[in-house]
Design an enzyme around this catalytic site. Structure first.
Site, PDB file in Angstrom:
ATOM      1  N   GLY A 257       0.806  -1.215   0.000  1.00 36.21           N
ATOM      2  CA  GLY A 257       0.000   0.000   0.000  1.00 36.21           C
ATOM      3  C   GLY A 257       0.840   1.267   0.000  1.00 36.21           C
ATOM      4  O   GLY A 257       0.486   2.256  -0.642  1.00 36.21           O
ATOM      5  N   CYS A 258       1.956   1.240   0.710  1.00 37.58           N
ATOM      6  CA  CYS A 258       2.809   2.432   0.793  1.00 37.58           C
ATOM      7  C   CYS A 258       3.510   2.707  -0.534  1.00 37.58           C
ATOM      8  O   CYS A 258       3.732   3.863  -0.902  1.00 37.58           O
ATOM      9  CB  CYS A 258       3.820   2.285   1.917  1.00 37.58           C
ATOM     10  SG  CYS A 258       3.030   2.133   3.534  1.00 37.58           S
TER      11      CYS A 258
END
Length: 484
Positions: free
Chosen positions: A66-67
């Site tokens: 996600g990052c």
């Protein structure tokens, strides 16, 4: 819509088990060691706020699924944040060595974002961000151990007065970026507006800033899907702007592509300024021409693809920013025509040939002479040769520079369906009728470099220049018989 999006993100955040700073709260100033484009730098909120709003976004860990998505979304759309006057600073518990890699990776921060190291959690605590220990054995997408505490994904938009404008949490990574951008854009000043040019643009039409902070804006081109691309010459990149305004990288490693066109096969054709040449780009890249009379081109500048596939292009000559060619002397500035198996030099008597365009009926070839007072025109003969050069239109942008030299700044050219010619100059976008009579000037926040009609029915004029990209809705329709 923007207010709704921010409000929904606030509700999602409020449902969490912590109390982050809320709109109206004073954001705590902080100073931290950060990474930017692979280098270690210092960041301070107070310094960034002196330039405009700041997005401080907390994320769990570099090189996690996600990052990576969130960093890439911020990087791809950074020019939209910059256009609204905002700075973006990422914060995580990662060590600075990992962040140096993360900050430079083209799949994450892409050398565009500063990401700060908050290894002791001091900055997260100041913003009331919840952190949690990372379960043992967790690794990054590169197989590295994650040992630091992870902050919950939350973005704060801080206004120039130091107060939180929006708190965005509880959203997927890319939705988090969209909500932060909506909040930033709500703070942006009102857009500049055009004056009226009958039949071309209505009085008071907004000049929409699509992005700012690009590196070497040139080569605007409409694509068949309705999107718009342009070159970032200094970054060897082609950037795409979708119909909804989203930015993305269309193509990398472009050899410093400058002017663009489309051939009959739908391939992007480009004049290229690093290893100077003209040819197609992409997986099946092909060189069509790289020099004249045994000498390499100086700086191929712009092109237009005719309906018969001929590519007319300019070589404006080397500039001070280019490295000296390995072969020594370069070919002098000139106008050329190329197609498979043929390269012709059509004109070599223009001081600095720059933008190039064909009339809708392809009976006239226009060339912008940056150093001159006029746009030049040539009758195009049946065999592709040029008739006598003539001054087509006198440019209001012709003026004396600080170094004492005179220049119009004439650069990119566009035509509409009525045969009007649009010229990027020192004055803005100068518009002329098919006979070369001036119709008016569209003034822009920054001096334009190139322009093209694109969008729905080609009734939008896209302009790039000095690192910025703009869109102007028009009454006129761009010529639809060619890509540009």
């Amino acid at each position: 819509m923007k207010k709704t999006l921010i409000a929904l993100s606030m509700l999602a955040l409020a449902a969490g088990a912590h109390a982050a700073l809320k709109p109206g709260d004073i954001a705590p100033d902080f100073r931290a060691t950060a990474a930017f484009a692979g280098k270690t730098v210092d960041v301070q909120l107070k310094d960034a706020l002196a330039k405009g709003p700041v997005v401080v976004y907390f994320y769990p860990a570099a090189y996690t699924g996600g990052c990576n998505l969130q960093a890439h979304a911020f990087a791809e759309n950074l020019a939209r944040f910059t256009a609204a006057g905002a700075t973006v600073i990422g914060v995580s518990g990662d060590g600075i060595e990992r962040l140096r890699e993360f900050s430079a990776d083209p799949e994450t921060c892409a050398g565009k974002l500063a990401v700060a190291s908050d290894a002791d959690g001091r900055v997260a605590r100041a913003f009331d961000i919840a952190t949690a220990a990372t379960p043992a054995g967790r690794k990054t997408t590169k197989g590295q151990d994650i040992t630091h505490a992870r902050a919950e994904r939350t973005s704060f938009v801080v206004g120039r007065d130091g107060r939180v404008v929006a708190t965005v949490g509880g959203l997927a990574p890319e939705a988090n970026v969209d909500a932060a951008l909506a909040a930033v854009q709500s703070l942006a000043p009102a857009p500049a507006r055009t004056g009226a040019i009958p039949g071309v643009v209505a009085d008071g039409t907004p000049i929409v800033v699509l992005g700012d902070g690009f590196k070497g804006t040139e080569g605007p081109l409409a694509l068949p899907d309705g999107s718009f691309v342009f070159t970032e010459t200094q970054d060897a990149r082609i950037t795409r702007i979708a119909a909804d305004g989203h930015l993305s990288t269309h193509l990398r490693d472009t050899n410093g592509a400058n002017g663009l066109g489309l051939n009959a096969a739908g391939e992007i054709v480009a004049v290229q300024v690093n290893d100077t040449r003209v040819g197609t780009l992409g997986a099946a890249a092909k060189t069509l021409a790289s020099g004249w009379a045994g000498k390499p081109f100086g700086r191929p500048n712009d092109l237009v693809v005719a309906r018969d596939g001929s590519i007319y292009f300019t070589d404006s000559g080397r500039n001070a920013n280019q490295a000296a060619p390995a072969a020594g002397e370069t070919a002098p500035p000139a106008v050329y025509r190329v197609k498979p198996g043929l390269l012709e030099r059509l004109a070599a008597d223009i001081t600095r040939p720059n933008g190039i365009q064909l009339s809708p009926d392809e009976k006239t070839l226009y060339v912008a002479d940056t150093a001159g007072e006029h746009v030049l025109a040539y009758a195009l003969q049946a065999d592709g040769s040029l008739g006598t050069k003539r001054p087509f239109a006198k440019l209001a942008g012709y003026r004396q520079a600080q170094n004492g030299s005179f220049s119009s700044g004439a650069d990119g050219l566009a035509v509409d369906a009525q045969g009007r010619l649009y010229v990027a100059t020192n004055a803005g976008i100068e518009v002329f009728d098919a006979a070369g009579q001036p119709l008016g000037v569209i003034a822009l926040p920054k001096q334009p470099q190139n322009l093209a009609f694109a969008g729905t029915e080609k009734k939008q004029l896209f302009v790039v220049g000095r690192g910025a990209a703009y869109r102007i809705d028009t009454l006129a329709q761009g010529y639809t018989g060619r890509a540009k």
